[in-house]
Structure formats: C-alpha cells, structure tokens
Design a protein around this motif. Sequence first.
Motif, PDB file in Angstrom:
ATOM      1  N   PRO A 171      32.973 -50.470 -13.061  1.00  8.28           N
ATOM      2  CA  PRO A 171      33.380 -51.790 -12.574  1.00  8.28           C
ATOM      3  C   PRO A 171      32.403 -52.874 -12.971  1.00  8.28           C
ATOM      4  N   LYS A 172      32.918 -54.078 -13.191  1.00  7.45           N
ATOM      5  CA  LYS A 172      32.062 -55.212 -13.507  1.00  7.45           C
ATOM      6  C   LYS A 172      31.391 -55.713 -12.231  1.00  7.45           C
ATOM      7  N   SER A 175      30.958 -57.975  -9.597  1.00  5.64           N
ATOM      8  CA  SER A 175      31.573 -59.084  -8.879  1.00  5.64           C
ATOM      9  C   SER A 175      32.124 -58.575  -7.555  1.00  5.64           C
ATOM     10  N   VAL A 176      32.208 -59.474  -6.587  1.00  7.58           N
ATOM     11  CA  VAL A 176      32.754 -59.106  -5.287  1.00  7.58           C
ATOM     12  C   VAL A 176      34.211 -58.688  -5.423  1.00  7.58           C
ATOM     13  N   LYS A 177      34.939 -59.322  -6.368  1.00  9.78           N
ATOM     14  CA  LYS A 177      36.356 -59.009  -6.575  1.00  9.78           C
ATOM     15  C   LYS A 177      36.550 -57.535  -6.881  1.00  9.78           C
ATOM     16  N   GLN A 178      35.609 -56.931  -7.618  1.00 13.66           N
ATOM     17  CA  GLN A 178      35.740 -55.527  -7.992  1.00 13.66           C
ATOM     18  C   GLN A 178      35.647 -54.590  -6.793  1.00 13.66           C
ATOM     19  N   LEU A 179      35.047 -55.060  -5.714  1.00 15.24           N
ATOM     20  CA  LEU A 179      34.956 -54.222  -4.518  1.00 15.24           C
ATOM     21  C   LEU A 179      36.318 -53.960  -3.902  1.00 15.24           C
ATOM     22  N   PHE A 180      37.307 -54.764  -4.278  1.00 16.01           N
ATOM     23  CA  PHE A 180      38.654 -54.608  -3.727  1.00 16.01           C
ATOM     24  C   PHE A 180      39.659 -54.241  -4.809  1.00 16.01           C
ATOM     25  N   SER A 181      39.162 -53.585  -5.848  1.00 16.89           N
ATOM     26  CA  SER A 181      40.021 -53.127  -6.940  1.00 16.89           C
ATOM     27  C   SER A 181      40.042 -51.604  -6.976  1.00 16.89           C
ATOM     28  N   GLY A 221      23.778 -42.919  13.460  1.00 22.06           N
ATOM     29  CA  GLY A 221      25.031 -43.344  12.837  1.00 22.06           C
ATOM     30  C   GLY A 221      24.818 -44.479  11.851  1.00 22.06           C
ATOM     31  N   VAL A 222      23.933 -45.425  12.188  1.00 23.29           N
ATOM     32  CA  VAL A 222      23.656 -46.555  11.295  1.00 23.29           C
ATOM     33  C   VAL A 222      23.024 -46.082   9.987  1.00 23.29           C
ATOM     34  N   VAL A 223      21.970 -45.253  10.091  1.00 17.92           N
ATOM     35  CA  VAL A 223      21.285 -44.819   8.866  1.00 17.92           C
ATOM     36  C   VAL A 223      22.183 -43.904   8.039  1.00 17.92           C
ATOM     37  N   GLY A 224      23.037 -43.137   8.712  1.00 14.67           N
ATOM     38  CA  GLY A 224      23.987 -42.309   7.980  1.00 14.67           C
ATOM     39  C   GLY A 224      24.998 -43.144   7.215  1.00 14.67           C
ATOM     40  N   LEU A 225      25.399 -44.264   7.811  1.00 11.85           N
ATOM     41  CA  LEU A 225      26.300 -45.177   7.113  1.00 11.85           C
ATOM     42  C   LEU A 225      25.637 -45.761   5.872  1.00 11.85           C
ATOM     43  N   TYR A 226      24.351 -46.079   5.957  1.00 11.04           N
ATOM     44  CA  TYR A 226      23.642 -46.581   4.781  1.00 11.04           C
ATOM     45  C   TYR A 226      23.687 -45.554   3.654  1.00 11.04           C
ATOM     46  N   ALA A 227      23.544 -44.275   4.006  1.00 12.44           N
ATOM     47  CA  ALA A 227      23.600 -43.220   2.995  1.00 12.44           C
ATOM     48  C   ALA A 227      24.995 -43.124   2.383  1.00 12.44           C
ATOM     49  N   LEU A 228      26.032 -43.229   3.213  1.00 13.32           N
ATOM     50  CA  LEU A 228      27.404 -43.191   2.692  1.00 13.32           C
ATOM     51  C   LEU A 228      27.663 -44.366   1.764  1.00 13.32           C
ATOM     52  N   ILE A 229      27.121 -45.529   2.111  1.00 10.54           N
ATOM     53  CA  ILE A 229      27.279 -46.712   1.260  1.00 10.54           C
ATOM     54  C   ILE A 229      26.612 -46.467  -0.096  1.00 10.54           C
ATOM     55  N   ALA A 230      25.409 -45.889  -0.061  1.00 10.06           N
ATOM     56  CA  ALA A 230      24.684 -45.620  -1.304  1.00 10.06           C
ATOM     57  C   ALA A 230      25.443 -44.642  -2.185  1.00 10.06           C
ATOM     58  N   HIS A 231      26.123 -43.687  -1.578  1.00 12.06           N
ATOM     59  CA  HIS A 231      26.910 -42.709  -2.335  1.00 12.06           C
ATOM     60  C   HIS A 231      28.234 -43.292  -2.820  1.00 12.06           C
ATOM     61  N   GLY A 232      28.809 -44.201  -2.042  1.00 16.79           N
ATOM     62  CA  GLY A 232      30.175 -44.641  -2.305  1.00 16.79           C
ATOM     63  C   GLY A 232      30.336 -45.663  -3.404  1.00 16.79           C
ATOM     64  N   PHE A 233      29.273 -46.432  -3.697  1.00 18.12           N
ATOM     65  CA  PHE A 233      29.389 -47.492  -4.705  1.00 18.12           C
ATOM     66  C   PHE A 233      28.603 -47.135  -5.965  1.00 18.12           C
ATOM     67  N   PRO A 234      29.188 -47.346  -7.145  1.00 22.27           N
ATOM     68  CA  PRO A 234      28.468 -47.123  -8.401  1.00 22.27           C
ATOM     69  C   PRO A 234      27.414 -48.195  -8.625  1.00 22.27           C
ATOM     70  N   SER A 235      26.521 -47.957  -9.595  1.00 18.83           N
ATOM     71  CA  SER A 235      25.371 -48.848  -9.820  1.00 18.83           C
ATOM     72  C   SER A 235      25.777 -50.300 -10.017  1.00 18.83           C
ATOM     73  N   ALA A 236      26.871 -50.540 -10.756  1.00 19.95           N
ATOM     74  CA  ALA A 236      27.256 -51.905 -11.113  1.00 19.95           C
ATOM     75  C   ALA A 236      27.512 -52.786  -9.898  1.00 19.95           C
ATOM     76  N   VAL A 237      27.961 -52.179  -8.795  1.00 21.39           N
ATOM     77  CA  VAL A 237      28.271 -52.965  -7.594  1.00 21.39           C
ATOM     78  C   VAL A 237      27.589 -52.389  -6.360  1.00 21.39           C
TER      79      VAL A 237
END
Length: 442
Positions: A244-245, A247-253, A364-380
């Motif tokens: 993904p490029k 941009s915030v728009k790519q977060l919803f693609s 739960g908060v720190v676990g969510l941070y880990a899920l976020i780190a796993h869920g998004f590729p480097s570009a975004v």
Amino acid sequence: MPSSAPTHEDPRAILAAGKMGGRQILAVALCTILNALDGFDVLSISFASPGIAAEWGIGRGALGIVLSMELIGMAVGSVVLGNVADRIGRRKTILGALVVMGVGMFLATLSTDLTTLSIYRLFTGLGIGGMLAATNAVVAEFSNARLKSMSVAIMAAGYPVGAIVGGSIASALLASTGDWRSVFYFGIVASALMLPVVWFLLPESVGYLVQARPHGALEKINDTMRKLGHRTVPNLPPASADEPKTSVKQLFSGRLARITILLTLAYFAHIMTFYFILKWVPKIVVDMGYAPSAAGGVLVWANVGGLIGSVVLSLLSLRIPTRTLVLGSMVLSTVAVIIFGTGADGLTMLSLMSALAGFFTNAGVVGLYALIAHGFPSAVRAGGTGFVIGVGRGGAALGPVVAGFLFEAGLGLLGVAIAMGLGSLIGAICLLGLKQSDEAAL
C-alpha cells in the motif's frame, strides 16, 4: 559461479528470521524510555494542577479544560504525525516529537492564564501522540518475528513506569520547591537529554527505508544492517505491487479497511474502561472517606498492576497467540472492574482491587499495540498506529466523562463499574472479527 545469497534478498526478512542483536535490543530499550517520558508528560499536568489552581484561583471545572486539552492534542498528533512518520521516517519524527514536547513544557512554565496554558498543553499533546505512533513502528521493525509482540509489550510497559517514577520525582520536586513549574522543568530536561541519545544511537528503521526508498536507500540500509550485526544485501528488493502507498486513504482500502476499523473500535471501547480506572480511582476513594494522599496511593497501585500486566503479557506472547492473550485480558478486565465496583473495606483491599483492574486493563492496551504492529505493513504502520490510537483517544476522553454523568444520574459505584467495564467486553467482541491472517507479521 552463482552467489549463495539471492539477488533480491529482503533485509526485512533477514531481520525477521535472525536473532536480535545488541543494537536491536538497544532500539527497543530507547523506545521504552521514550514511552516512559510520554507517560510522565501525560500526567505532568495532573501533578501540577493543585498548584495551578491555588496560584490562579480557578475551580475544578476550569481546570478540567486544561486536563482535556492534552488528550485532544495527543489524538491529533497520533493521526497527523503517525502519517508523517511513514513519509519522512520514524527517526526524524521521534526527534521532532521530542522538540515539540520540550518546547511545550517550556511554554507551560511561562503561562500566566488558563487560555495560554490550555494552548501550550494542546501543543505538547501533539508531540506525545506522534511519539507513541513512531516508537510503536520502530519497535516492530527492529524486532524479529518471534519477539515482535514481546518487544512491543515491553515498550508499552514504559508508560506506567514513567507514571510511577516520574510521579515520584514530581512529588519530590513539589515538596522541595513548592512551585508547580518544577514539574515541567524536569520534563524539559528529560526531553532535552533524550535528543542526543536518539540522534546518535537510534538509526532509521530498515522497514521504512525499504518501503520509502529515499536517496541512497541501499547504502543506508546496509549501514544499518552492519550496525545491527546482520549481513548486507546487494540490491534493494523489488517493490511489491500489493504494497500500500503511504496515505490515510489506504487504511480503508481492501483488507486493511477491516483491520483498521476493528482495531480502532476495539481500542476506543477498551480505552474507555482503562481511563475510567485511571481518572476516577482517586475521587472514588476520597468519597469513601479516605484522605487524598491515600487515594493517590491506590492510584499508584493501579499503575503497578498495569506494569506487571504488561510484563506478564509480553512473556506469555512467546508461547500464546497475541490475539488470544488480548481477548482474555479484555474479558478479565471487565470482571476486574466490576469487582472493584463492589467496593471494599480498608485501603489494602482497595489497593489490591485497583491493582487487579490495572493489571488486566493495561495488559489489554499493550496487547492491542502488538496487534497493531502486526496488522499494518511498513508503508502504513506508523500511520495506521497513529490513526487507531488517535481516534481511540476519543474513548480516553469520553470514558471519564460518561462515568461522571452516570454518577450524577444517581447510579452507584457498582452500576457505573458494570457500565464502564463493558467497554473492554465490546473491544473483545470487535477483535473476534479479525482473521488469523491479519496477525501475521508484515
């Protein structure tokens, strides 16, 4: 004779599969310290608020405006600077966030009225929000695949450490000087000291360099790989058509839309429960007839429980899937908050219940941070982190307000605790919508 290494070997894959060397561990440690600085900066206004109210003769309602300004700034900073970190780099964004935080602290010492202080705290919040988005991405990209969740959880543990250690230092400063500005002076010094540390010891992440491909990217990547103790690569890996490029728009693609929406809703709902505990514990304890100093001690135990919860989750993530841990933490968070709502006789039991609630809510908060780190590729990754945390901060601001209205409506402590504890349960339900493939390290 063919080379033993692939022509287009991806340095990100080398880091993901290899062992974490000393410089990688140092990067995680630096980000943990930066997150601790965030934790102190967030609560600095809380430590200074009694002195501000006394010197300026302002009431609780007016003071509440100042306390909320920082949360608004953090929300905006997370979204805006998170996207900036994907465009100009994590290292530059962290350095910029440190400057903003330090300048904001300095300006706060010069303020003489509520309006200017509110503006300065809003400005400081921009740096705090941007710092968290950038450091979360850095830790994910400097860690290997096996230790990524653990590393992010350790980084997140810096927040309660900053609140505990920074709070102790702030209390000592206030006791010795009697000037609320001394809290911000300490913040200025701490921010200034971290600038050269980050400048000399934290290189730009390889993940960012591969996706952004700035001028001299290959040389910069190989320089960082050598510093980290890993082999270099002869060429840049080919750009993926599916990448993904920025941009915030790519977060919803495409697939990212589901990940962004579910993680944002989960964070928003759970953080309401988290901040209900952090913001209302002192007032609840005082209303039970205890002194404000004793109430502060109960809040410290909530942060101690939060610190232990983040460490335990980080260790368990080596053997148990992160999403499973987060789901369990959120369900038990609801239970722990309701147990706290039953009340208790004596400060010891109140402290224990507060620590238990802090344990599961912060896990739960720190676990969510880990899920976020796993869920998004480097570009975004930084932008995705910033968006989830930024929008989710609405829950941080909304939680204490909703609880206040529920108390004013005549709902007792147990009723309010049940209502606010449901935020964690709603967050867990949102996470059930994530697929196993969404947790893969990208």
